[in-house]
Design a protein around this motif. Structure first.
Motif, PDB file in Angstrom:
ATOM      1  N   UNK A 168     -11.505  -9.498   2.518  1.00  0.00           N
ATOM      2  CA  UNK A 168     -11.606 -10.643   1.819  1.00  0.00           C
ATOM      3  C   UNK A 168     -13.094 -11.011   1.339  1.00  0.00           C
ATOM      4  N   UNK A 169     -13.461 -11.541   0.184  1.00  0.00           N
ATOM      5  CA  UNK A 169     -14.656 -11.573  -0.449  1.00  0.00           C
ATOM      6  C   UNK A 169     -14.739 -11.898  -1.605  1.00  0.00           C
ATOM      7  N   UNK A 197      -7.650   0.076  -8.312  1.00  0.00           N
ATOM      8  CA  UNK A 197      -7.908  -1.185  -8.834  1.00  0.00           C
ATOM      9  C   UNK A 197      -6.607  -1.658  -9.107  1.00  0.00           C
ATOM     10  N   UNK A 198      -5.868  -2.316  -8.409  1.00  0.00           N
ATOM     11  CA  UNK A 198      -4.563  -2.846  -8.939  1.00  0.00           C
ATOM     12  C   UNK A 198      -4.574  -3.709 -10.129  1.00  0.00           C
ATOM     13  N   UNK A 199      -5.638  -4.355 -10.308  1.00  0.00           N
ATOM     14  CA  UNK A 199      -5.548  -5.238 -11.496  1.00  0.00           C
ATOM     15  C   UNK A 199      -5.942  -4.679 -12.802  1.00  0.00           C
ATOM     16  N   UNK A 200      -6.482  -3.328 -12.575  1.00  0.00           N
ATOM     17  CA  UNK A 200      -6.862  -2.417 -13.831  1.00  0.00           C
ATOM     18  C   UNK A 200      -5.898  -1.732 -14.359  1.00  0.00           C
ATOM     19  N   UNK A 201      -4.787  -1.337 -13.742  1.00  0.00           N
ATOM     20  CA  UNK A 201      -3.571  -0.596 -14.082  1.00  0.00           C
ATOM     21  C   UNK A 201      -2.767  -1.176 -15.097  1.00  0.00           C
ATOM     22  N   UNK A 202      -2.410  -0.773 -16.097  1.00  0.00           N
ATOM     23  CA  UNK A 202      -1.325  -1.375 -16.877  1.00  0.00           C
ATOM     24  C   UNK A 202       0.073  -1.726 -16.086  1.00  0.00           C
ATOM     25  N   UNK A 241      -8.050  -5.434  -5.221  1.00  0.00           N
ATOM     26  CA  UNK A 241      -7.284  -6.769  -5.914  1.00  0.00           C
ATOM     27  C   UNK A 241      -6.004  -6.705  -5.677  1.00  0.00           C
ATOM     28  N   UNK A 242      -5.630  -6.483  -4.194  1.00  0.00           N
ATOM     29  CA  UNK A 242      -4.055  -6.373  -4.086  1.00  0.00           C
ATOM     30  C   UNK A 242      -3.088  -7.406  -4.446  1.00  0.00           C
ATOM     31  N   UNK A 243      -3.904  -8.657  -4.524  1.00  0.00           N
ATOM     32  CA  UNK A 243      -3.118  -9.949  -4.937  1.00  0.00           C
ATOM     33  C   UNK A 243      -2.551  -9.934  -6.419  1.00  0.00           C
ATOM     34  N   UNK A 244      -3.061  -8.795  -7.439  1.00  0.00           N
ATOM     35  CA  UNK A 244      -2.629  -8.680  -8.625  1.00  0.00           C
ATOM     36  C   UNK A 244      -1.082  -7.781  -8.752  1.00  0.00           C
ATOM     37  N   UNK A 245      -0.697  -7.369  -7.642  1.00  0.00           N
ATOM     38  CA  UNK A 245       0.350  -6.671  -7.762  1.00  0.00           C
ATOM     39  C   UNK A 245       1.757  -7.595  -7.968  1.00  0.00           C
ATOM     40  N   UNK A 246       2.876  -6.837  -8.677  1.00  0.00           N
ATOM     41  CA  UNK A 246       3.872  -7.655  -8.965  1.00  0.00           C
ATOM     42  C   UNK A 246       4.688  -7.644  -7.769  1.00  0.00           C
ATOM     43  N   UNK A 278      -6.040   0.151   3.310  1.00  0.00           N
ATOM     44  CA  UNK A 278      -7.359  -0.979   3.468  1.00  0.00           C
ATOM     45  C   UNK A 278      -7.040  -1.380   2.089  1.00  0.00           C
ATOM     46  N   UNK A 279      -6.825  -3.036   1.996  1.00  0.00           N
ATOM     47  CA  UNK A 279      -6.464  -3.547   0.977  1.00  0.00           C
ATOM     48  C   UNK A 279      -7.624  -4.557   0.765  1.00  0.00           C
ATOM     49  N   UNK A 280      -7.985  -5.210  -0.471  1.00  0.00           N
ATOM     50  CA  UNK A 280      -9.102  -6.105  -0.756  1.00  0.00           C
ATOM     51  C   UNK A 280      -8.505  -6.988  -1.627  1.00  0.00           C
ATOM     52  N   UNK A 281      -9.109  -8.306  -1.604  1.00  0.00           N
ATOM     53  CA  UNK A 281      -8.765  -9.293  -2.585  1.00  0.00           C
ATOM     54  C   UNK A 281      -9.980 -10.509  -2.750  1.00  0.00           C
TER      55      UNK A 281
END
Length: 446
Positions: A168-169, A197-202, A241-246, A278-281
């Motif tokens: 986190x951070x 980057x989970x938030x950058x991929x369509x 940005x794992x929190x952006x996954x559907x 390793x995940x980050x958000x």
């Protein structure tokens, strides 16, 4: 002593008979008759100090010296020129861009000894500052603050196990660098480190990007494709940005964490993958779970070992070390005249709140390295405003400078202007005292 060596680079037309007096003053002078020999010597031995005595210079000679000094800019260089040479544009550019100081002939050996002492002291300070910044720590985690030391301690502990880690951070605080450090110190270091980057991929592509696809799974899939998780086999997959996954992708990721298997899109074949996750958000996943935006079971699977990266404003004492680290890292982007940061820039950076964290610091330093026109980066070059605290610091520094000058003058007067005795009373080396005397414009006999 080895660390009192100075490399004297001369040409066959230059007079260097006065170097004997440098040797008598305690300097180990190594002579080089041309740039080729000097280049070879500098490759064999990391001289901290260089003395440039070029004799006559034409435009071609200035260009050769410029290329030579650009290559060997880790040393501090002092130049000795004939008086008429310093009036030429090429020579002036060499002095401004590359030299710590310069003298003109005829040489006053006593003054040159003081200059070399000052340059040597500066080289030692620069070398020790660099060593302090990087000795005994991971190259990507720079800092002397308790927060940086604790982060590094936890990184080494987490590297010894293979459990999932949730970092986190705030954005820009260095979460990916932290993940890379964990991987680098782990038993998987020889395997791949794959960052996603989970938030950058369509949204329409992320399923196939992560898990791969079978031939004919969709239009354009003319052959099977390996996904990013599969590419991390034997190493580490970093999901930023794992929190952006559907939610549907969260389900597939949960299955991988539980069973270490995946199915490519359009295929029923089970593929075993041995990759650490390793995940980050930067978002609050506890809140996301409560709102139904993130699966609770996936959260607990990922959050086996939580790790928080502190914001830069929480470790402001590290800003100077970080800034100097990035200055060295991107040294190829700076102009040859740029030597570092001014004291006012250091103070201004230490007072800035850094809302963009380390990423903002990197951007400001790189921009300043390109735009700065002087020898030192100023607060304006960094795009930072000077505050009242900076001006207050100037007043404090002025008081300290006057006290230092007064103490040195008093000790020299008491010792009969004997530098050796004054250095002994002050508890410093003769060369350090020479450097301080040059700084304050104080003269004395040795």
């Amino acid at each position: 002593m080895v660390d009192r060596q100075v490399l004297c680079v001369r040409t066959r037309y230059s007079d260097c008979t006065w170097t004997q007096e440098l040797s008598a003053a305690g300097w180990d002078v190594r002579m080089s008759s041309d740039l080729t020999a000097a280049h070879r010597l500098l490759q064999e031995h990391p001289f901290m100090l260089g003395l440039l005595v070029p004799g006559k210079l034409n435009d071609e000679g200035c260009a050769e010296l410029d290329a030579f000094l650009r290559t060997h800019n880790s040393a501090e260089w002092v130049g000795v020129f004939q008086p008429d040479m310093v009036t030429t544009l090429g020579c002036r550019d060499l002095i401004v861009d590359h030299l710590f100081d310069h003298h003109t002939t005829p040489i006053d050996p006593a003054r040159l000894v003081m200059t070399l002492g000052h340059a040597y002291g500066h080289a030692v300070l620069r070398q020790s500052a660099h060593a302090t910044a990087f000795q005994g720590r991971d190259a990507s985690i720079v800092g002397n603050s308790p927060e940086a030391k604790e982060l590094l301690r936890r990184i080494h502990r987490l590297a010894k196990v293979d459990a999932p880690v949730l970092i986190g951070g705030e954005s820009g605080s260095g979460k990916e660098l932290t993940a890379q450090a964990i991987h680098r110190h782990s038993s998987r270091a020889n395997g791949p480190f794959v960052a996603v980057n989970c938030g950058a991929i369509q949204a329409t592509l992320i399923q196939s990007e992560l898990f791969g696809y079978a031939k004919g799974a969709f239009t354009g899939a003319s052959k099977e494709g390996r996904g990013l998780i599969e590419a991390a086999n034997g190493g580490t997959i970093f999901l930023d940005e794992i929190g952006d996954l559907s939610l549907d992708l969260q389900t597939n990721l949960l299955r991988f964490l539980q069973e270490k298997t995946i199915n490519r899109v359009g295929s029923t074949r089970i593929i075993h993958v041995d990759a650490r996750v390793i995940a980050a958000t930067h978002v609050d996943l506890d809140k996301a779970v409560a709102e139904g935006r993130f699966r609770e079971d996936l959260f607990y699977r990922l959050n086996v070992v939580p790790l928080r990266v502190p914001a830069l404003r929480e470790r402001l004492i590290d800003v100077e070390l970080l800034a100097k680290h990035f200055f060295e890292l991107f040294a190829k982007e700076k102009g040859p005249q740029l030597k570092g940061f001014s004291r006012r820039a250091i103070v201004a950076m230490s007072l800035h709140p850094w809302p963009g964290n380390v990423r903002e610091l990197i951007n400001r330093v790189r921009r300043a390295m390109v735009m700065a026109e002087g020898r030192l980066i100023s607060p304006a070059d960094l795009g930072l405003e000077e505050r009242e605290q900076v001006r207050g610091w100037d007043a404090l520094e002025e008081v300290r400078t006057r006290a230092e000058r007064g103490a040195i003058s008093a000790i020299l007067q008491h010792s009969g202007k004997n530098v050796t005795e004054a250095a002994r009373q002050l508890g410093v080396s003769r060369m350090t005292l020479y450097r301080l005397m040059a700084k304050h414009g104080i003269e004395a006999r040795s």
